[in-house]
Scaffold this motif. Structure first.
Motif, mmCIF file in Angstrom:
data_model
loop_
_atom_site.group_PDB
_atom_site.id
_atom_site.type_symbol
_atom_site.label_atom_id
_atom_site.label_comp_id
_atom_site.label_asym_id
_atom_site.label_seq_id
_atom_site.Cartn_x
_atom_site.Cartn_y
_atom_site.Cartn_z
ATOM 1 N N MET A 102 41.646 53.210 35.976
ATOM 2 C CA MET A 102 42.181 53.183 37.349
ATOM 3 C C MET A 102 43.654 53.583 37.335
ATOM 4 S SD MET A 102 42.406 49.944 39.967
ATOM 5 C CE MET A 102 43.309 50.048 41.511
ATOM 6 N N ALA A 103 44.030 54.503 38.201
ATOM 7 C CA ALA A 103 45.423 54.938 38.302
ATOM 8 C C ALA A 103 46.214 53.946 39.136
ATOM 9 C CB ALA A 103 45.483 56.323 38.929
ATOM 10 N N LEU A 104 47.516 53.941 38.950
ATOM 11 C CA LEU A 104 48.380 53.076 39.732
ATOM 12 C C LEU A 104 48.340 53.490 41.196
ATOM 13 C CD1 LEU A 104 50.603 50.931 40.029
ATOM 14 C CD2 LEU A 104 52.270 52.699 39.394
ATOM 15 N N ARG A 105 47.971 52.535 42.051
ATOM 16 C CA ARG A 105 47.952 52.764 43.501
ATOM 17 C C ARG A 105 48.944 51.812 44.155
ATOM 18 N NH1 ARG A 105 43.930 55.486 45.916
ATOM 19 N NH2 ARG A 105 43.915 54.177 47.759
ATOM 20 N N LEU A 106 49.757 52.340 45.052
ATOM 21 C CA LEU A 106 50.766 51.540 45.725
ATOM 22 C C LEU A 106 50.707 51.785 47.221
ATOM 23 C CD1 LEU A 106 53.674 52.212 43.222
ATOM 24 C CD2 LEU A 106 52.618 49.992 43.615
ATOM 25 N N CYS A 140 44.680 42.003 29.186
ATOM 26 C CA CYS A 140 43.244 42.049 29.492
ATOM 27 C C CYS A 140 42.982 43.035 30.618
ATOM 28 C CB CYS A 140 42.732 40.662 29.854
ATOM 29 S SG CYS A 140 43.318 40.020 31.439
ATOM 30 N N ALA A 141 41.753 43.512 30.706
ATOM 31 C CA ALA A 141 41.391 44.544 31.683
ATOM 32 C C ALA A 141 41.624 44.071 33.110
ATOM 33 C CB ALA A 141 39.928 44.943 31.494
ATOM 34 N N GLU A 142 41.350 42.795 33.375
ATOM 35 C CA GLU A 142 41.532 42.264 34.733
ATOM 36 C C GLU A 142 43.005 42.278 35.138
ATOM 37 O OE1 GLU A 142 37.784 40.867 33.004
ATOM 38 O OE2 GLU A 142 39.884 40.828 32.312
ATOM 39 N N PHE A 143 43.883 42.013 34.178
ATOM 40 C CA PHE A 143 45.329 42.056 34.450
ATOM 41 C C PHE A 143 45.762 43.482 34.782
ATOM 42 C CE2 PHE A 143 49.759 42.577 33.201
ATOM 43 C CZ PHE A 143 50.378 41.433 33.689
ATOM 44 N N VAL A 144 45.332 44.430 33.977
ATOM 45 C CA VAL A 144 45.690 45.835 34.198
ATOM 46 C C VAL A 144 45.174 46.312 35.545
ATOM 47 C CG1 VAL A 144 45.370 48.190 33.367
ATOM 48 C CG2 VAL A 144 45.784 46.342 31.723
ATOM 49 N N GLU A 145 43.934 45.975 35.853
ATOM 50 C CA GLU A 145 43.351 46.391 37.135
ATOM 51 C C GLU A 145 44.131 45.809 38.309
ATOM 52 O OE1 GLU A 145 39.088 46.118 39.568
ATOM 53 O OE2 GLU A 145 39.237 45.402 37.500
ATOM 54 N N ALA A 146 44.552 44.549 38.191
ATOM 55 C CA ALA A 146 45.313 43.910 39.263
ATOM 56 C C ALA A 146 46.673 44.576 39.443
ATOM 57 C CB ALA A 146 45.482 42.426 38.971
ATOM 58 N N MET A 147 47.356 44.852 38.344
ATOM 59 C CA MET A 147 48.686 45.460 38.439
ATOM 60 C C MET A 147 48.607 46.888 38.972
ATOM 61 S SD MET A 147 50.890 43.166 37.673
ATOM 62 C CE MET A 147 52.369 44.136 37.434
ATOM 63 N N ASP A 148 47.557 47.600 38.616
ATOM 64 C CA ASP A 148 47.389 48.964 39.122
ATOM 65 C C ASP A 148 47.015 48.988 40.600
ATOM 66 O OD1 ASP A 148 48.121 50.462 36.938
ATOM 67 O OD2 ASP A 148 46.086 50.691 36.154
ATOM 68 N N ASP A 149 46.550 47.871 41.115
ATOM 69 C CA ASP A 149 46.169 47.779 42.524
ATOM 70 C C ASP A 149 47.349 47.241 43.333
ATOM 71 O OD1 ASP A 149 44.890 47.645 44.942
ATOM 72 O OD2 ASP A 149 43.608 45.951 44.412
#
Length: 468
Positions: free
Chosen positions: A1-5, A344-353
């Motif tokens: 997932m790419a960084l979305r802002l 962890c993957a959940e952390f990365v996904e949250a930060m990218d969202d």
């Protein structure tokens, strides 16, 4: 997932596509240094510190500029009330701001320009706007220069407003304006203002308007186009609206993404000096450590309004202590915890969202719970990996207790400083009382006592100041 802002300009989430591959550029409007920073002030610093940390953790070479406004109507007014030079007030409050940021482990930006250090760039930009027909000098002899909002058809697009629906700009005397919505680029010096608060210009002595300062500084350090422009939600209009208009009118593409953090409120109102409900950082840090206050600020999404309460702050402190306790127990079992863990993957996904720190903190606590189970089971290799992962995620949030910026035990140095401050201020109060009763011998003895301890005292119109 790419960084979305979430882009405040388009009012939708957008994938981040950098202007230069592998690089990210960020300009954040810093504070006007007119008074001691409170919790509401530092939220922006913490939020955008998390953004720059995540950009770097994601592999982007990041240039981060955060300015300081050190000349302004409010600074002049407050310095006048305190009977001190405006530059002395700005300097002292800038030091207070630096101390507040340091106490919350807000990393220094790539550069922190001062408005007063960029007068030539500001004048050059104003001259460019005049040449392009987007600005004009007032004809009343005031030396004021204004941006002509009617000359820029896109004015209002950032905040979603139409010019005819806007109220008059309140940043300068309206007499020299063609339209009441026109805003000041240069303010001619008034007789009531100190000469030191003005600089020579083609239009007469004066000082820059607030908005033009940031456009000039962003252009100097990031170029005509850059990736992100950030600041508090209250800056979207008129400050950021005016920045964008004047920059694009001058032919500069300016920011690709606009990011705004929400307020911290007390009793439903924006935390501010005018409401009398501000909470200055040293006072709050008498109740919790800096690392715990930062956790409280980080645990909320940057676009969510936060209703401040000490009860919620205490809850946050206890939640963070559970993470610390895990790391302490893990270190007792495995020794020094590596700092190169994988989030962890959940952390990365949250930060990218859209920098979803609430979900990221939740994922962090899930990993801590897994680590506590490993502690009980004695699986040392797995525990090492989990503990390293926790440190990695904490580092992104600026919350790693082992970060030297926190000092020993995540803030013991900070507690020591506060304790010294309490003791010194007690002696200063005694000295003030002695001077008031003309007990000069006791006043001098107290001053000598402090001096022998390596503490210098400076008597100022705002009261005695101390330094080591």
């Amino acid at each position: 997932m790419a960084l979305r802002l979430y882009d405040s300009a388009t009012r939708e989430a957008r994938d981040f596509t950098p202007l230069q591959p592998g690089k990210a550029s960020l300009y954040v409007c810093g504070l006007t240094v007119q008074s001691e920073p409170h919790v509401g002030h530092v939220r922006s610093g913490v939020n955008f510190d998390v953004l720059q940390r995540w950009l770097r953790a994601s592999g982007y070479e990041t240039t981060f500029i955060r300015n300081v406004t050190d000349i302004d109507d409010k600074i002049l007014a407050k310095s006048g009330e305190q009977h001190r030079p405006w530059y002395n007030l700005a300097y002292d409050m800038h030091r207070e701001l630096d101390a507040a940021y340091a106490s919350l482990n807000v990393a220094r930006p790539t550069y922190e320009p001062l408005a007063t250090g960029h007068i030539p760039e500001i004048i050059a930009l104003i001259e460019e706007l005049i040449a392009k027909g987007h600005a004009y000098a007032a004809e009343d002899g005031s030396a004021d220069v204004y941006f002509d909002v009617r000359s820029w058809p896109a004015y209002g697009e950032l905040s979603g407003q139409k010019v005819d629906d806007m109220e008059a700009a309140a940043d300068a005397d309206p007499r020299g304006k063609r339209d009441s919505r026109d805003f000041a680029l240069w303010k001619g010096r008034k007789v009531s203002e100190p000469e030191t608060a003005s600089w020579p210009s083609p239009w007469g002595p004066g000082r820059p308007g607030w908005h033009i300062e940031c456009s000039a500084m962003a252009g100097k350090y990031l170029g005509p186009a850059f990736d992100f422009h950030g600041g508090g939600l209250d800056l979207r209009f008129p400050h950021h609206e005016n920045e964008q208009a004047q920059s694009r009118a001058a032919g500069r593409p300016f920011a690709s993404y606009w990011l705004h953090n929400a307020w911290i409120t007390t009793s439903g109102e924006k935390m501010s000096k005018s409401l009398g409900n501000s909470l200055v950082i040293p006072e709050v840090l008498k109740k919790v450590r800096g690392i715990e206050l930062r956790y409280y600020l980080v645990a909320a999404h940057y676009r969510s309004h936060v209703e401040f309460s000490f009860e919620a702050l205490d809850d946050a402190a206890q939640a963070f202590q559970r993470i610390e306790n895990f790391l302490d127990r893990a270190a007792e079992t495995i020794g020094e915890i590596p700092s190169d863990g994988v989030a962890c993957a959940e952390f990365v996904e949250a930060m990218d969202d859209d920098l979803g720190t609430p979900a990221a903190v939740g994922a962090l606590h899930d990993v801590v719970r897994e680590g506590n189970k490993l502690l009980a089971g004695g699986d040392t290799p797995a525990l090492r990996g989990v503990a390293a992962s926790v440190r990695s995620m904490l580092d992104v949030l600026g919350l790693d207790p082992a970060d030297p910026a926190w000092g020993p035990a995540g803030g013991d140095d900070e507690k020591l400083t506060l304790a010294i401050d309490v003791l010194v201020r007690g002696l200063l109060e005694e000295r003030t009382e002695a001077r008031a009763t003309k007990d000069w011998a006791r006043a001098d003895a107290l001053r000598d006592r402090l001096k022998d301890a390596g503490i210098e005292i400076e008597d100022t119109p705002a009261g005695p100041k101390w330094s080591i």
